[in-house]
Scaffold this motif. Sequence first.
Motif, PDB file in Angstrom:
ATOM      1  N   ILE A   4       0.868  -1.176   0.000  1.00 57.94           N
ATOM      2  CA  ILE A   4       0.000   0.000   0.000  1.00 57.94           C
ATOM      3  C   ILE A   4       0.903   1.224   0.000  1.00 57.94           C
ATOM      4  O   ILE A   4       1.699   1.421   0.920  1.00 57.94           O
ATOM      5  N   VAL A   5       0.791   2.025  -1.036  1.00 62.06           N
ATOM      6  CA  VAL A   5       1.595   3.246  -1.126  1.00 62.06           C
ATOM      7  C   VAL A   5       0.891   4.357  -0.351  1.00 62.06           C
ATOM      8  O   VAL A   5      -0.272   4.661  -0.602  1.00 62.06           O
ATOM      9  N   VAL A   6       1.608   4.942   0.606  1.00 57.11           N
ATOM     10  CA  VAL A   6       1.112   6.081   1.381  1.00 57.11           C
ATOM     11  C   VAL A   6       2.111   7.204   1.177  1.00 57.11           C
ATOM     12  O   VAL A   6       3.218   7.164   1.697  1.00 57.11           O
ATOM     13  N   SER A   7       1.731   8.197   0.380  1.00 56.97           N
ATOM     14  CA  SER A   7       2.704   9.205   0.001  1.00 56.97           C
ATOM     15  C   SER A   7       2.039  10.523  -0.325  1.00 56.97           C
ATOM     16  O   SER A   7       0.870  10.573  -0.696  1.00 56.97           O
ATOM     17  N   SER A   8       2.785  11.605  -0.154  1.00 58.45           N
ATOM     18  CA  SER A   8       2.341  12.943  -0.530  1.00 58.45           C
ATOM     19  C   SER A   8       3.125  13.334  -1.785  1.00 58.45           C
ATOM     20  O   SER A   8       4.326  13.561  -1.726  1.00 58.45           O
ATOM     21  N   LEU A   9       2.425  13.405  -2.908  1.00 58.54           N
ATOM     22  CA  LEU A   9       3.096  13.574  -4.188  1.00 58.54           C
ATOM     23  C   LEU A   9       2.797  14.899  -4.873  1.00 58.54           C
ATOM     24  O   LEU A   9       3.233  15.134  -5.996  1.00 58.54           O
ATOM     25  N   GLY A  10       2.018  15.757  -4.215  1.00 62.00           N
ATOM     26  CA  GLY A  10       1.765  17.084  -4.764  1.00 62.00           C
ATOM     27  C   GLY A  10       1.005  17.051  -6.077  1.00 62.00           C
ATOM     28  O   GLY A  10       0.114  16.231  -6.283  1.00 62.00           O
ATOM     29  N   GLU A  11       1.382  17.939  -7.012  1.00 63.95           N
ATOM     30  CA  GLU A  11       0.666  18.083  -8.276  1.00 63.95           C
ATOM     31  C   GLU A  11       0.743  16.834  -9.138  1.00 63.95           C
ATOM     32  O   GLU A  11      -0.118  16.571  -9.967  1.00 63.95           O
ATOM     33  N   LYS A  12       1.816  16.050  -8.981  1.00 61.35           N
ATOM     34  CA  LYS A  12       1.997  14.854  -9.807  1.00 61.35           C
ATOM     35  C   LYS A  12       1.397  13.605  -9.157  1.00 61.35           C
ATOM     36  O   LYS A  12       1.653  12.496  -9.613  1.00 61.35           O
ATOM     37  N   SER A  13       0.582  13.789  -8.111  1.00 66.59           N
ATOM     38  CA  SER A  13       0.103  12.636  -7.349  1.00 66.59           C
ATOM     39  C   SER A  13      -0.634  11.615  -8.204  1.00 66.59           C
ATOM     40  O   SER A  13      -0.380  10.414  -8.096  1.00 66.59           O
ATOM     41  N   SER A  14      -1.539  12.066  -9.075  1.00 68.85           N
ATOM     42  CA  SER A  14      -2.332  11.110  -9.848  1.00 68.85           C
ATOM     43  C   SER A  14      -1.472  10.341 -10.845  1.00 68.85           C
ATOM     44  O   SER A  14      -1.663   9.146 -11.051  1.00 68.85           O
ATOM     45  N   ILE A  15      -0.488  11.013 -11.445  1.00 68.65           N
ATOM     46  CA  ILE A  15       0.377  10.361 -12.423  1.00 68.65           C
ATOM     47  C   ILE A  15       1.255   9.311 -11.752  1.00 68.65           C
ATOM     48  O   ILE A  15       1.336   8.163 -12.205  1.00 68.65           O
ATOM     49  N   ILE A  16       1.915   9.698 -10.653  1.00 70.53           N
ATOM     50  CA  ILE A  16       2.827   8.773  -9.981  1.00 70.53           C
ATOM     51  C   ILE A  16       2.048   7.660  -9.284  1.00 70.53           C
ATOM     52  O   ILE A  16       2.465   6.503  -9.283  1.00 70.53           O
ATOM     53  N   ALA A  17       0.899   8.001  -8.713  1.00 71.17           N
ATOM     54  CA  ALA A  17       0.078   6.981  -8.067  1.00 71.17           C
ATOM     55  C   ALA A  17      -0.371   5.944  -9.079  1.00 71.17           C
ATOM     56  O   ALA A  17      -0.335   4.731  -8.813  1.00 71.17           O
ATOM     57  N   TYR A  18      -0.772   6.396 -10.262  1.00 70.76           N
ATOM     58  CA  TYR A  18      -1.200   5.464 -11.301  1.00 70.76           C
ATOM     59  C   TYR A  18      -0.020   4.592 -11.743  1.00 70.76           C
ATOM     60  O   TYR A  18      -0.185   3.397 -11.998  1.00 70.76           O
ATOM     61  N   GLU A  19       1.170   5.178 -11.803  1.00 65.46           N
ATOM     62  CA  GLU A  19       2.355   4.402 -12.158  1.00 65.46           C
ATOM     63  C   GLU A  19       2.617   3.312 -11.125  1.00 65.46           C
ATOM     64  O   GLU A  19       2.977   2.184 -11.469  1.00 65.46           O
ATOM     65  N   ALA A  20       2.420   3.661  -9.846  1.00 67.33           N
ATOM     66  CA  ALA A  20       2.596   2.663  -8.786  1.00 67.33           C
ATOM     67  C   ALA A  20       1.600   1.521  -8.950  1.00 67.33           C
ATOM     68  O   ALA A  20       1.947   0.345  -8.776  1.00 67.33           O
ATOM     69  N   LEU A  21       0.370   1.852  -9.306  1.00 70.60           N
ATOM     70  CA  LEU A  21      -0.651   0.823  -9.516  1.00 70.60           C
ATOM     71  C   LEU A  21      -0.315  -0.030 -10.736  1.00 70.60           C
ATOM     72  O   LEU A  21      -0.533  -1.243 -10.739  1.00 70.60           O
ATOM     73  N   GLU A  22       0.215   0.594 -11.782  1.00 66.59           N
ATOM     74  CA  GLU A  22       0.638  -0.156 -12.965  1.00 66.59           C
ATOM     75  C   GLU A  22       1.734  -1.160 -12.615  1.00 66.59           C
ATOM     76  O   GLU A  22       1.776  -2.262 -13.157  1.00 66.59           O
ATOM     77  N   LEU A  23       2.612  -0.764 -11.711  1.00 65.38           N
ATOM     78  CA  LEU A  23       3.723  -1.637 -11.318  1.00 65.38           C
ATOM     79  C   LEU A  23       3.282  -2.759 -10.394  1.00 65.38           C
ATOM     80  O   LEU A  23       4.020  -3.725 -10.197  1.00 65.38           O
ATOM     81  N   GLY A  24       2.083  -2.638  -9.812  1.00 67.28           N
ATOM     82  CA  GLY A  24       1.571  -3.720  -8.985  1.00 67.28           C
ATOM     83  C   GLY A  24       1.250  -3.366  -7.552  1.00 67.28           C
ATOM     84  O   GLY A  24       0.994  -4.258  -6.740  1.00 67.28           O
ATOM     85  N   ALA A  25       1.253  -2.059  -7.199  1.00 68.90           N
ATOM     86  CA  ALA A  25       0.846  -1.678  -5.847  1.00 68.90           C
ATOM     87  C   ALA A  25      -0.598  -2.106  -5.612  1.00 68.90           C
ATOM     88  O   ALA A  25      -1.436  -2.028  -6.514  1.00 68.90           O
ATOM     89  N   PHE A  26      -0.877  -2.541  -4.407  1.00 67.79           N
ATOM     90  CA  PHE A  26      -2.237  -2.981  -4.078  1.00 67.79           C
ATOM     91  C   PHE A  26      -3.191  -1.796  -4.013  1.00 67.79           C
ATOM     92  O   PHE A  26      -4.325  -1.864  -4.482  1.00 67.79           O
TER      93      PHE A  26
END
Length: 355
Positions: free
Chosen positions: A83-105
């Motif tokens: 489970i990724v718990v992170s503060s990513l600012g303006e790029k949050s949706s892009i990086i979060a989606y990348e994490a999900l693509e890589l296999g984050a739950f």
Amino acid sequence: MILIPEINVLIADDSPLTRKILKALIESDKSLRIIGVARDGIEAVEKANKLNPDVIIMDIKMPNMDGLTALQYILEEKNIPVIVVSSLGEKSSIIAYEALELGAFDYIEKPDDLYYLKDELIKKIHAAYIFSQSEEAKKEFFSEKDISYQPKEKKETETNIEMDFYGVTIGISTGGPREIYDVLPKFPANLNAAIFLVQHIPEKFTKTYAERLNNSCELKVVEAENDMDVKPGYVYVGKGGYHLKLRKGLNGLKIMLSKTPRTIFMPSADILMESVLEHFNNKTIGVLMTGMGDDGAKAMVKIKENNGYTIAESEETAVVFGMPAEAIRLGGANIVLPSYMIANEVIEKVGLRNG
């Protein structure tokens, strides 16, 4: 009385204060135990291998090795939900989606006040753990009344609309946002089928997921909405927080979104496949791909028993060989294929539309 197992959690975050607060929040639930902490991605990978936690909580922005890189290493070695718990600012949706693509739950945006995370974090740790377990473990963890799904028996004779195209169902989870590109972009626009896709992904990402797929596919990819007409040449992506079902309309089939039954993931592959089978009968194709747990496995058996056709992804390409492995174990797979061969198999079965 339900026996709740102790769930071992590893925290990876470079902030000592954040690690301390997360530990306190998580261990406020008596079924959760922190067995280790990591200060960067390198330590996260090392401790994941050494401690073998049930669930990992991980930040993205860390020194020496970032969370995305660590995530890839961990999933190559272990089937541990992250489970990724992170503060990513303006790029949050892009990086979060990348994490999900890589296999984050799952992904949780880190708020300014971490204490607001408590309920959501505990709930998602429980879900991550239980989803990675066997059916027997699930029954010990949750009561069947609280969270369960039993496929209904299909009536022998049922007056259905005679479909002149196929219904292809795809269930996919961990690693799916990346792996689905091995399948959907290979379908031609005149495929003689409507495709119904359940991807286990946080609710707020299903629309983005559908839009990204649409940009890469000849088929029209849409997030499913209530009362949409079901047509060949379309991919209907299950909307986050709802089950994707079908119902009879005056002039054909319609999409129906439902909040019941309550299951670990909504939408559920089992529920989608059962609904498609009810209306498409032996023109149902079931595809089960990478993912933890067993969602879709029982429905694959039903499809096969009712003269539909079922495809399970092979261990060769699956990021996590859980869902398809369970379908194979239950005898629910007509054929087992690597992801890059699935599209051709579907095309061969359903054919192409004229004109």
